[in-house]
Design an enzyme around this catalytic site. Structure first.
Site, PDB file in Angstrom:
ATOM      1  N   HIS A 197      -7.683  -4.434  11.837  1.00 53.61           N
ATOM      2  CA  HIS A 197      -7.594  -4.306  10.384  1.00 53.61           C
ATOM      3  C   HIS A 197      -6.186  -3.838  10.034  1.00 53.61           C
ATOM      4  O   HIS A 197      -5.657  -2.935  10.688  1.00 53.61           O
ATOM      5  CB  HIS A 197      -8.644  -3.312   9.876  1.00 53.61           C
ATOM      6  CG  HIS A 197      -8.649  -3.199   8.391  1.00 53.61           C
ATOM      7  ND1 HIS A 197      -9.095  -4.218   7.583  1.00 53.61           N
ATOM      8  CD2 HIS A 197      -8.222  -2.218   7.566  1.00 53.61           C
ATOM      9  CE1 HIS A 197      -8.947  -3.866   6.315  1.00 53.61           C
ATOM     10  NE2 HIS A 197      -8.414  -2.654   6.287  1.00 53.61           N
TER      11      HIS A 197
ATOM     12  N   GLU B 229       0.618  -5.188  14.634  1.00 51.73           N
ATOM     13  CA  GLU B 229      -0.636  -5.829  15.070  1.00 51.73           C
ATOM     14  C   GLU B 229      -0.396  -6.660  16.325  1.00 51.73           C
ATOM     15  O   GLU B 229      -1.236  -6.725  17.217  1.00 51.73           O
ATOM     16  CB  GLU B 229      -1.179  -6.745  13.973  1.00 51.73           C
ATOM     17  CG  GLU B 229      -1.668  -6.024  12.739  1.00 51.73           C
ATOM     18  CD  GLU B 229      -2.283  -6.992  11.743  1.00 51.73           C
ATOM     19  OE1 GLU B 229      -3.035  -7.892  12.158  1.00 51.73           O
ATOM     20  OE2 GLU B 229      -2.019  -6.849  10.533  1.00 51.73           O
TER      21      GLU B 229
HETATM   22  C1  GRF Z   1      -4.378  -9.790  10.113  1.00 48.19           C
HETATM   23  O1  GRF Z   1      -3.615  -9.055   9.195  1.00 48.19           O
HETATM   24  C2  GRF Z   1      -5.544  -8.978  10.572  1.00 48.19           C
HETATM   25  O2  GRF Z   1      -5.289  -7.619  10.545  1.00 48.19           O
HETATM   26  C3  GRF Z   1      -6.612  -9.326   9.581  1.00 48.19           C
HETATM   27  O3  GRF Z   1      -6.384 -10.691   9.302  1.00 48.19           O
HETATM   28  C4  GRF Z   1      -5.012 -10.971   9.454  1.00 48.19           C
HETATM   29  C5  GRF Z   1      -4.831 -12.171  10.302  1.00 48.19           C
HETATM   30  O4  GRF Z   1      -5.373 -13.249   9.670  1.00 48.19           O
HETATM   31  N1  GRF Z   1      -7.904  -9.020  10.118  1.00 48.19           N
HETATM   32  P1  GRF Z   1      -4.713 -14.677   9.922  1.00 48.19           P
HETATM   33  O5  GRF Z   1      -4.594 -14.828  11.406  1.00 48.19           O
HETATM   34  O6  GRF Z   1      -3.395 -14.646   9.240  1.00 48.19           O
HETATM   35  O7  GRF Z   1      -5.672 -15.643   9.302  1.00 48.19           O
END
Ligand code: GRF
Length: 206
Positions: free
Chosen positions: A110, A180
């Site tokens: 998250h 991340e």
């Molecule tokens: C990231 O910021 C993650 O933290 C959240 O969704 C984002 C990634 O989504 N859970 P995507 O890969 O860009 O679709």
């Protein structure tokens, strides 16, 4: 765990998190194989990224199932066709009811410091807008084991970033996303090494 860890990835969107894992694997920084990608949206760009890398990618549309249980059962059935050691939620915006066999084997990331700015309504840039509106001085990301609630399970690790003057949701999101890209592979490696011990809400890194 000997040899590569077998991953399944659940996603709904662009698949940047999937791409990060693929890149880390290709660079030899993560000893893993992505066995299958499941998306709840047929138009998710992440499906294309998966197929471009020869990863089987399937769609389980949320709206085709009457409730979360049936939707989750279908996802589980798709996952069961593969060897799966760990399920990675990577921008997956639906609830997946985790069956007993996968409890403690599903991770989520998250883009905020849980328990702040998390839960069902916090996704995409809304998370960062909320952090900026609140006036926090640091934000970051959280990798946690998933349970059957949004952004709720035991926290594995968190990484922080500063909030700086003039930040927009976009600029803050980009700074968080860099963290991340380190945090998720780190958490996967710890799992692979058998170093994550879950006791109630707490995860100890052995
Ligand atoms: C990231 O910021 C993650 O933290 C959240 O969704 C984002 C990634 O989504 N859970 P995507 O890969 O860009 O679709």
């Amino acid at each position: 765990m000997q040899g590569p860890i077998h991953l399944a990835v659940l996603l709904s969107g662009t698949g940047r998190t999937l791409q990060n894992l693929v890149t880390k694997i290709e660079e030899g920084l993560l000893d893993a194989r992505i066995e299958v990608v499941v998306s709840n949206r047929g138009d998710a760009y992440g499906l294309r990224r998966a197929r471009d890398h020869g990863i089987p990618a399937v769609v389980v549309e949320r709206k085709s199932y009457k409730d979360v249980k049936e939707f989750s059962n279908e996802i589980t059935a798709r996952l069961n066709k593969h060897t799966v050691d760990l399920i990675i939620m990577a921008g997956f915006n639906c609830l997946y009811e985790i069956p007993d066999k996968y409890m403690g084997k599903v991770m989520n990331i998250h883009p905020a410091l849980i328990p702040s700015f998390c839960g069902r309504d916090y996704w995409g840039e809304k998370v960062h807008q909320a952090a900026l509106d609140y006036g926090v001085k640091v934000s970051g990301c959280t990798v946690h084991f998933a349970d059957n609630d949004y952004d709720n399970g035991p926290i594995i690790l968190q990484r922080t970033v500063p909030v700086v003057e003039g930040d927009t949701p976009k600029s803050l999101a980009a700074r968080v996303f860099e963290e991340e890209c380190r945090a998720y592979p780190d958490a996967i490696r710890l799992f692979q090494q058998g170093r994550l011990k879950i006791e109630g809400r707490k995860v100890t890194i052995l």
